[in-house]
Design a protein around this motif. Sequence first.
Motif, short mmCIF file in Angstrom:
data_model
loop_
_atom_site.label_atom_id
_atom_site.label_comp_id
_atom_site.label_asym_id
_atom_site.label_seq_id
_atom_site.Cartn_x
_atom_site.Cartn_y
_atom_site.Cartn_z
N ASN A 204 37.37 39.42 35.11
CA ASN A 204 36.70 40.73 35.10
C ASN A 204 37.67 41.86 34.73
OD1 ASN A 204 33.77 40.63 36.08
ND2 ASN A 204 34.82 39.22 37.46
N LYS A 205 38.88 41.46 34.31
CA LYS A 205 39.90 42.42 33.88
C LYS A 205 40.19 43.47 34.96
CE LYS A 205 39.08 41.97 28.89
NZ LYS A 205 38.63 40.65 28.88
N LEU A 206 40.31 42.99 36.20
CA LEU A 206 40.63 43.86 37.32
C LEU A 206 42.05 43.57 37.80
CD1 LEU A 206 37.41 43.46 39.50
CD2 LEU A 206 38.07 45.49 38.20
N THR A 207 42.77 44.63 38.13
CA THR A 207 44.07 44.44 38.78
C THR A 207 43.83 44.23 40.26
OG1 THR A 207 44.30 46.79 39.25
CG2 THR A 207 45.19 46.01 37.13
N GLN A 208 44.84 43.77 40.95
CA GLN A 208 44.73 43.63 42.40
C GLN A 208 44.46 44.99 43.03
OE1 GLN A 208 48.42 41.73 43.57
NE2 GLN A 208 47.53 39.68 43.36
N GLU A 209 45.09 46.03 42.49
CA GLU A 209 44.89 47.39 43.02
C GLU A 209 43.45 47.85 42.84
OE1 GLU A 209 49.21 46.95 41.93
OE2 GLU A 209 47.35 46.48 40.93
N LYS A 210 42.87 47.61 41.68
CA LYS A 210 41.49 48.05 41.41
C LYS A 210 40.50 47.30 42.30
CE LYS A 210 38.89 50.69 38.86
NZ LYS A 210 38.94 52.14 39.05
N LEU A 211 40.67 45.99 42.43
CA LEU A 211 39.80 45.21 43.30
C LEU A 211 39.93 45.69 44.74
CD1 LEU A 211 37.82 42.90 43.79
CD2 LEU A 211 39.78 41.34 43.90
N ALA A 212 41.15 45.95 45.16
CA ALA A 212 41.38 46.45 46.52
C ALA A 212 40.67 47.79 46.73
CB ALA A 212 42.88 46.60 46.77
N ASP A 213 40.74 48.68 45.74
CA ASP A 213 40.06 49.97 45.84
C ASP A 213 38.55 49.80 46.01
OD1 ASP A 213 42.43 51.39 45.63
OD2 ASP A 213 42.15 51.84 43.49
N PHE A 214 37.96 48.90 45.23
CA PHE A 214 36.52 48.65 45.33
C PHE A 214 36.13 48.17 46.73
CE2 PHE A 214 36.34 47.89 40.55
CZ PHE A 214 35.62 49.04 40.29
N LEU A 215 37.01 47.40 47.37
CA LEU A 215 36.69 46.78 48.65
C LEU A 215 37.22 47.55 49.86
CD1 LEU A 215 37.44 43.10 47.62
CD2 LEU A 215 35.19 44.18 47.89
N GLY A 216 38.01 48.59 49.62
CA GLY A 216 38.56 49.37 50.72
C GLY A 216 39.65 48.66 51.48
N VAL A 217 40.42 47.83 50.77
CA VAL A 217 41.56 47.14 51.36
C VAL A 217 42.79 47.47 50.55
CG1 VAL A 217 40.12 45.25 52.25
CG2 VAL A 217 41.20 45.01 50.01
N THR A 218 43.93 46.97 50.97
CA THR A 218 45.17 47.20 50.21
C THR A 218 45.34 46.13 49.14
OG1 THR A 218 46.52 45.86 51.69
CG2 THR A 218 46.26 48.21 52.26
N TYR A 219 46.14 46.45 48.13
CA TYR A 219 46.41 45.45 47.10
C TYR A 219 47.20 44.28 47.69
CZ TYR A 219 51.28 46.92 46.53
OH TYR A 219 52.61 47.18 46.73
N GLN A 220 47.94 44.57 48.78
CA GLN A 220 48.68 43.49 49.44
C GLN A 220 47.72 42.46 50.04
OE1 GLN A 220 49.35 46.80 49.93
NE2 GLN A 220 51.55 47.14 50.12
N SER A 221 46.56 42.93 50.54
CA SER A 221 45.56 42.00 51.07
C SER A 221 45.05 41.08 49.97
CB SER A 221 44.38 42.77 51.68
OG SER A 221 44.78 43.47 52.83
N VAL A 222 44.74 41.65 48.81
CA VAL A 222 44.26 40.85 47.69
C VAL A 222 45.33 39.84 47.29
CG1 VAL A 222 43.47 40.90 45.29
CG2 VAL A 222 42.70 42.67 46.89
N SER A 223 46.56 40.28 47.24
CA SER A 223 47.66 39.38 46.90
C SER A 223 47.75 38.22 47.90
CB SER A 223 48.99 40.15 46.89
OG SER A 223 50.06 39.27 46.66
N LYS A 224 47.59 38.52 49.17
CA LYS A 224 47.65 37.47 50.20
C LYS A 224 46.50 36.49 50.06
CE LYS A 224 50.25 40.10 53.61
NZ LYS A 224 50.23 40.72 54.94
N TRP A 225 45.31 36.97 49.66
CA TRP A 225 44.18 36.06 49.44
C TRP A 225 44.52 35.11 48.30
CZ3 TRP A 225 40.06 40.45 48.75
CH2 TRP A 225 39.90 41.14 49.95
N GLU A 226 45.10 35.68 47.25
CA GLU A 226 45.37 34.89 46.05
C GLU A 226 46.53 33.91 46.22
OE1 GLU A 226 43.64 38.09 42.79
OE2 GLU A 226 45.77 37.61 42.75
N THR A 227 47.39 34.17 47.17
CA THR A 227 48.50 33.26 47.42
C THR A 227 48.23 32.33 48.59
OG1 THR A 227 49.62 34.93 48.76
CG2 THR A 227 50.26 34.79 46.43
N GLY A 228 47.07 32.47 49.22
CA GLY A 228 46.69 31.59 50.31
C GLY A 228 47.31 31.92 51.65
#
Length: 82
Positions: free
Chosen positions: A24-48
Amino acid sequence: MQKTAEAAASFFCTQKVRELRKGNKLTQEKLADFLGVTYQSVSKWETGITMPDLALIVPLARVLGVSTDELLGMKSTETDTR
């Protein structure tokens, strides 16, 4: 049985979210903004390291343009057709 659940959770986090986010051509930061979380949270999801909170599953699926079944790795043969 716990190792199976952990393996499934790890696959969900590391593969599906990253794959769909990039598709969807989203950065971790943009996805985090949409969901109201930090980009670090998205990174942690993606790294398990962690998994998304249950309350974020539906919004996450919507932002990524998929069903919750697809987001959770369910195949169409595994869904209940009642």
